[in-house]
Write a protein that holds these residues in place. Sequence first.
Motif, PDB file in Angstrom:
ATOM      1  N   ARG A   1       0.829  -1.208   0.000  1.00  0.00           N
ATOM      2  CA  ARG A   1       0.000   0.000   0.000  1.00  0.00           C
ATOM      3  C   ARG A   1       0.863   1.258   0.000  1.00  0.00           C
ATOM      4  O   ARG A   1       0.539   2.254  -0.667  1.00  0.00           O
ATOM      5  CB  ARG A   1      -0.918  -0.006   1.220  1.00  0.00           C
ATOM      6  N   THR A   2       1.952   1.235   0.753  1.00  0.00           N
ATOM      7  CA  THR A   2       2.834   2.400   0.790  1.00  0.00           C
ATOM      8  C   THR A   2       3.445   2.637  -0.596  1.00  0.00           C
ATOM      9  O   THR A   2       3.533   3.786  -1.064  1.00  0.00           O
ATOM     10  CB  THR A   2       3.939   2.210   1.840  1.00  0.00           C
ATOM     11  N   SER A   3       3.823   1.554  -1.255  1.00  0.00           N
ATOM     12  CA  SER A   3       4.374   1.674  -2.605  1.00  0.00           C
ATOM     13  C   SER A   3       3.351   2.236  -3.584  1.00  0.00           C
ATOM     14  O   SER A   3       3.698   2.942  -4.541  1.00  0.00           O
ATOM     15  CB  SER A   3       4.855   0.305  -3.102  1.00  0.00           C
ATOM     16  N   GLN A   4       2.077   1.938  -3.344  1.00  0.00           N
ATOM     17  CA  GLN A   4       1.011   2.447  -4.201  1.00  0.00           C
ATOM     18  C   GLN A   4       0.980   3.969  -4.196  1.00  0.00           C
ATOM     19  O   GLN A   4       0.725   4.611  -5.218  1.00  0.00           O
ATOM     20  CB  GLN A   4      -0.333   1.891  -3.731  1.00  0.00           C
ATOM     21  N   TYR A   5       1.271   4.566  -3.026  1.00  0.00           N
ATOM     22  CA  TYR A   5       1.209   6.026  -2.895  1.00  0.00           C
ATOM     23  C   TYR A   5       2.583   6.688  -2.976  1.00  0.00           C
ATOM     24  O   TYR A   5       2.673   7.920  -3.036  1.00  0.00           O
ATOM     25  CB  TYR A   5       0.521   6.386  -1.581  1.00  0.00           C
ATOM     26  N   ASP A   6       3.631   5.872  -2.958  1.00  0.00           N
ATOM     27  CA  ASP A   6       4.991   6.402  -3.089  1.00  0.00           C
ATOM     28  C   ASP A   6       5.802   5.402  -3.927  1.00  0.00           C
ATOM     29  O   ASP A   6       6.366   4.454  -3.384  1.00  0.00           O
ATOM     30  CB  ASP A   6       5.639   6.591  -1.719  1.00  0.00           C
ATOM     31  N   PRO A   7       5.853   5.594  -5.232  1.00  0.00           N
ATOM     32  CA  PRO A   7       6.552   4.645  -6.109  1.00  0.00           C
ATOM     33  C   PRO A   7       8.028   4.473  -5.781  1.00  0.00           C
ATOM     34  O   PRO A   7       8.637   3.467  -6.163  1.00  0.00           O
ATOM     35  CB  PRO A   7       6.372   5.258  -7.506  1.00  0.00           C
ATOM     36  N   THR A   8       8.620   5.443  -5.062  1.00  0.00           N
ATOM     37  CA  THR A   8      10.043   5.328  -4.720  1.00  0.00           C
ATOM     38  C   THR A   8      10.253   4.631  -3.378  1.00  0.00           C
ATOM     39  O   THR A   8      11.387   4.508  -2.923  1.00  0.00           O
ATOM     40  CB  THR A   8      10.686   6.728  -4.657  1.00  0.00           C
ATOM     41  N   PHE A   9       9.160   4.186  -2.733  1.00  0.00           N
ATOM     42  CA  PHE A   9       9.277   3.494  -1.443  1.00  0.00           C
ATOM     43  C   PHE A   9      10.165   2.269  -1.602  1.00  0.00           C
ATOM     44  O   PHE A   9       9.933   1.410  -2.458  1.00  0.00           O
ATOM     45  CB  PHE A   9       7.902   3.093  -0.931  1.00  0.00           C
ATOM     46  N   ASN A  10      11.169   2.164  -0.734  1.00  0.00           N
ATOM     47  CA  ASN A  10      12.143   1.068  -0.817  1.00  0.00           C
ATOM     48  C   ASN A  10      11.686  -0.086   0.071  1.00  0.00           C
ATOM     49  O   ASN A  10      11.917  -0.090   1.279  1.00  0.00           O
ATOM     50  CB  ASN A  10      13.522   1.571  -0.388  1.00  0.00           C
ATOM     51  N   GLN A  11      11.024  -1.068  -0.547  1.00  0.00           N
ATOM     52  CA  GLN A  11      10.521  -2.202   0.227  1.00  0.00           C
ATOM     53  C   GLN A  11      11.654  -3.038   0.815  1.00  0.00           C
ATOM     54  O   GLN A  11      11.529  -3.574   1.917  1.00  0.00           O
ATOM     55  CB  GLN A  11       9.622  -3.085  -0.647  1.00  0.00           C
TER      56      GLN A  11
END
Length: 369
Positions: free
Chosen positions: A19-29
């Motif tokens: 979900r975080t990646s959905q709103y922040d494409p640069t989120f480093n999983q």
Amino acid sequence: MADLKDLFTDSLIHSIADRTSQYDPTFNQEVFFACTYTDDWEQLALKQRVRRLSTALHKGINKPYTEALPVIKKTAAHFSGLTGIVFPDFVEQYGLDHWPESVEALAELTAYSTSEFAVRPFLLKDTGRMLAQMKEWTRSDSDHIRRLASEGARPRLPWGQSIPAFKKDPSPLLPLLEPLLADPSLYVRKSVANHLNDISKTHPDYVIQWVQDRHGQHAHTDWILRHASRTLLKQGNTEVLQLFGYPDAAEAVVQTFSLESDSICVGESLVFSADLYSTIDLKVRVEYAIDYMKKSGRPSRKVFHLADTHLTGGEAKTFSRSQSFRNMTTRTHYEGEHAVSILINGMEKARRFFHLNGTMKEKEIRGET
């Protein structure tokens, strides 16, 4: 009973990342998972896991707080209950120096889970400023935000960071509660009652005065005041008992009081019954108290509610109960002599002793069966 920390399953944690990646494409999983799953993850308690995850979000987003906050708010909308407190915890950790943005975020996030824990450091940082904000929250159309105004400032909030000043002097809290005394939401009323009950444990006169001044004004207020007084009622506070219509119980007696067995094992239940009798018509609050043997060898009393009823003069009424002695995460039972008592309007009327033994398995090992 499942441990609350186990709410944070692998599936949930991956869902937070996605979900975080959905709103922040640069989120480093990759960074997020590496920060979350260190060697001590399995040992972390609930609040420690919450803090670990909010820290991992911070590292995975890797942006200044004001840029990260919109991502946190959008992601939070997909998570509720205890698992959702990860997002207010992010605000608590990283937003203390961004007051307007953080306070607005706490109000928004509390609708998804609760911001009651995250608001505590703001109260400690600037008590007057935060109390003024919470006073504004009492006028909100949202019952979640109105509840936050009460719950977040409780003197004895379970799991919440301690605010010693409120335990020492709760008077600044009363203006928060006054506008909520007839709140239409049960969710809010429960919080106000619990808040006042907290206050009653150190400053009973405040609560007693409120009962004297406000009882009978509104049905919602009466409900709050009754539940707020539960500790004082259990303590047998004569003034509070009389304010709620429970007179002196001198005319009431326990005619018979019997235990199904005077020796039970840990894991079993104590079954008892009592016949109550009064020479006059009497409104009664019937309770029973267990004097538990503690690890120290000293007894510790806990009072349980049995009934609110009327005794008709000249007639007996029977009450019975089965009390479990199963060990729980919140209570460990110890072998030894225990006692059970019957209380009527705060007055102890009868007592019986019984012996608590170890579990049946322990007795078998000792050859006692």
